[in-house]
Write a protein that holds these residues in place. Structure first.
Motif, mmCIF file in Angstrom:
data_model
loop_
_atom_site.group_PDB
_atom_site.id
_atom_site.type_symbol
_atom_site.label_atom_id
_atom_site.label_comp_id
_atom_site.label_asym_id
_atom_site.label_seq_id
_atom_site.Cartn_x
_atom_site.Cartn_y
_atom_site.Cartn_z
ATOM 1 N N ASP A 1 5.399 -1.075 -10.080
ATOM 2 C CA ASP A 1 6.420 -1.981 -10.613
ATOM 3 C C ASP A 1 7.835 -1.431 -10.470
ATOM 4 O O ASP A 1 8.783 -2.026 -10.969
ATOM 5 C CB ASP A 1 6.138 -2.284 -12.089
ATOM 6 C CG ASP A 1 6.000 -1.012 -12.924
ATOM 7 O OD1 ASP A 1 5.980 0.089 -12.336
ATOM 8 O OD2 ASP A 1 5.906 -1.119 -14.166
ATOM 9 N N GLY A 2 7.980 -0.283 -9.802
ATOM 10 C CA GLY A 2 9.294 0.304 -9.591
ATOM 11 C C GLY A 2 9.576 0.445 -8.109
ATOM 12 O O GLY A 2 9.502 -0.531 -7.353
ATOM 13 N N PRO A 3 9.919 1.659 -7.649
ATOM 14 C CA PRO A 3 10.134 1.885 -6.218
ATOM 15 C C PRO A 3 8.920 1.479 -5.395
ATOM 16 O O PRO A 3 7.784 1.590 -5.855
ATOM 17 C CB PRO A 3 10.388 3.400 -6.142
ATOM 18 C CG PRO A 3 10.884 3.762 -7.506
ATOM 19 C CD PRO A 3 10.174 2.871 -8.462
ATOM 20 N N LYS A 4 9.168 1.054 -4.176
ATOM 21 C CA LYS A 4 8.096 0.537 -3.334
ATOM 22 C C LYS A 4 7.506 1.593 -2.412
ATOM 23 O O LYS A 4 6.423 1.391 -1.872
ATOM 24 C CB LYS A 4 8.608 -0.642 -2.501
ATOM 25 C CG LYS A 4 9.197 -1.771 -3.338
ATOM 26 C CD LYS A 4 8.198 -2.283 -4.365
ATOM 27 C CE LYS A 4 8.793 -3.391 -5.199
ATOM 28 N NZ LYS A 4 7.854 -3.859 -6.253
ATOM 29 N N THR A 5 8.225 2.708 -2.191
ATOM 30 C CA THR A 5 7.736 3.752 -1.288
ATOM 31 C C THR A 5 7.537 5.053 -2.059
ATOM 32 O O THR A 5 8.071 5.242 -3.159
ATOM 33 C CB THR A 5 8.712 3.993 -0.135
ATOM 34 O OG1 THR A 5 9.948 4.514 -0.673
ATOM 35 C CG2 THR A 5 8.985 2.704 0.619
#
Length: 429
Positions: A370-374
């Motif tokens: 639910d935060g950074p994608k990587t």
């Protein structure tokens, strides 16, 4: 009753217990039916299912009918058992009859028939409906009177007895049903069905190709460079831009390029005339919505933009389909190298440009999505600074060693699955 022989009374009592067992099993069988299987069988015009479905449309009337019949039979059986007890043991026979009848009714008219009906609801409910259907009409006035008082009492508590409670399943309940289908649905098909259910929870930003990885052609470059890129391109649709991706012009199809080459008409001007308009997609669009939009607009590719209109990445129809059916490639180029590299010592080297969702899927991890994608973004958010190489951290319980840092980004990390598993086993032990 004095004129009836003891043998006849025992026969009547046995018959009443059998009737009580019928009502008990009917009640449990009707309530234990799988409503979705029942609806399917009704659509198939199954006569037993059709009868049961009509009875269950008003469960208050059905339960009222069964309970009226069951209680009448049990009360009559109790009276007959009392007479038998008095004849055999005198006044003490009343207590004996009560104790014996309670045990007999419990075993033969309650527990056993209800257990059987719970195990085989269709085999009990369908034949039972043959008798219950005319009985419902015969005892309709009595059932109506009883339900009138019962429903009035329920309304005092704010309950509407005529609300049949539509059994709509949530996404999580559907997922559970798919997983519990067992051999009825192959494992691969189960995964695809669950992936379809999960499309609503995944947005374009989660699967798009980041802007720094978009393979495009700068139309302002030298013609020899452009021709080389066209010939070596691994994609059927190529993005044309001026100087950088922010000034995107449109997509050129490899088929159109080949046609112009054959006609010896390929130059920058003809390339620009052949570009297709860009389809822009908000990066927060859920995948199930975007899949329908691709279908309606007859599009297969688009550029993802943020709330300010800046280009953030590229998404294709293939990317969404891979979320359902798994990875596949329609590219003429060889498959790209994996971002997960197992090592001989049991560790794993990971390129930090990998998405968190893909990493969780490949290694069965549970990193937050639910935060950074990587993985790079997650590490930077966790440390709140750009780390130095060759330091170790514990990221949400997973031990990592940072191997490379390039251009203010964490490029590669090494993870130790065995170390993590050992620590988990110690914690559980």
């Amino acid at each position: 009753m004095d004129s009836i022989s003891l043998e006849a009374l025992f026969a009547i009592l046995a018959l009443l217990i059998c009737i009580s067992a019928y009502f008990s099993s009917s009640e449990t069988g009707m309530m234990a039916l799988n409503r979705y299987r029942l609806r399917h069988m009704v659509k198939q015009n199954h006569p037993g299912a059709t009868r049961v479905d009509k009875l269950l449309q008003r469960p208050d009337r059905l339960i009222g009918l069964i309970l009226i019949g069951n209680n009448l039979v049990n009360i009559l059986a109790s009276a007959i058992a009392t007479i038998i007890g008095q004849r055999m043991f005198g006044d003490a026979g009343i207590a004996i009859a009560t104790g014996v009848l309670t045990l007999v009714v419990l075993i033969f008219a309650e527990v056993t028939p209800k257990t059987l009906a719970a195990l085989y609801p269709e085999k009990i409910a369908f034949p039972s409906s043959i008798i219950l259907t005319p009985m419902q009409k015969l005892f309709a006035p009595l059932v109506w009177l009883v339900n009138k008082f019962s429903n009035g009492l329920l309304r005092c508590f704010g309950i509407n007895s005529q609300h049949n409670g539509e059994e709509n399943l949530s996404r999580d309940e559907l997922r559970t049903i798919v997983h519990e289908a067992g051999n009825l649905i192959p494992d691969r098909h189960q995964e695809m069905l669950v992936s379809i259910l999960d499309l609503e929870q995944v947005v374009v930003e989660d699967i798009m190709v980041p802007r720094n990885e978009i393979a495009g052609i700068d139309i302002n470059a030298e013609w020899e460079v452009i021709m080389k890129q066209l010939m070596q391109s691994a994609h059927t649709r190529i993005l044309l831009y001026r100087d950088n991706v922010d000034d995107a012009i449109g997509f050129i199809h490899a088929r159109d390029t080949l046609r112009m080459i054959l006609k010896e008409q390929l130059d920058k001007t003809s390339l620009l005339r052949s570009v297709k308009d860009i389809y822009f997609i908000p990066e927060a669009t859920p995948l199930n919505t975007q899949l329908l939009k691709f279908q309606r607009r007859k599009e297969r590719i688009g550029l993802a933009i943020d709330e300010y209109g800046d280009i953030q990445g590229l998404v294709t129809l293939e990317d969404i389909l891979e979320e359902i059916v798994g990875d596949f490639t329609t590219s003429i180029a060889p498959e790209a190298c994996d971002e997960i590299h197992p090592q001989e010592d049991g560790s794993i080297v990971i390129d930090c440009g990998i998405s968190i969702r893909e990493l969780n899927k490949e290694l069965s991890w549970k990193l937050p999505t639910d935060g950074p994608k990587t993985l790079n973004g997650l590490i930077l958010e966790y440390l709140e600074e750009i780390p130095e190489p060759h330091i170790s951290i514990r990221l949400f319980g997973y031990p990592l060693e940072i191997l490379e840092v390039e251009k203010n980004m964490v490029a590669k990390v090494r993870v130790f699955p065995e170390l993590y598993r050992d620590e988990q086993q110690k914690a559980e032990g």
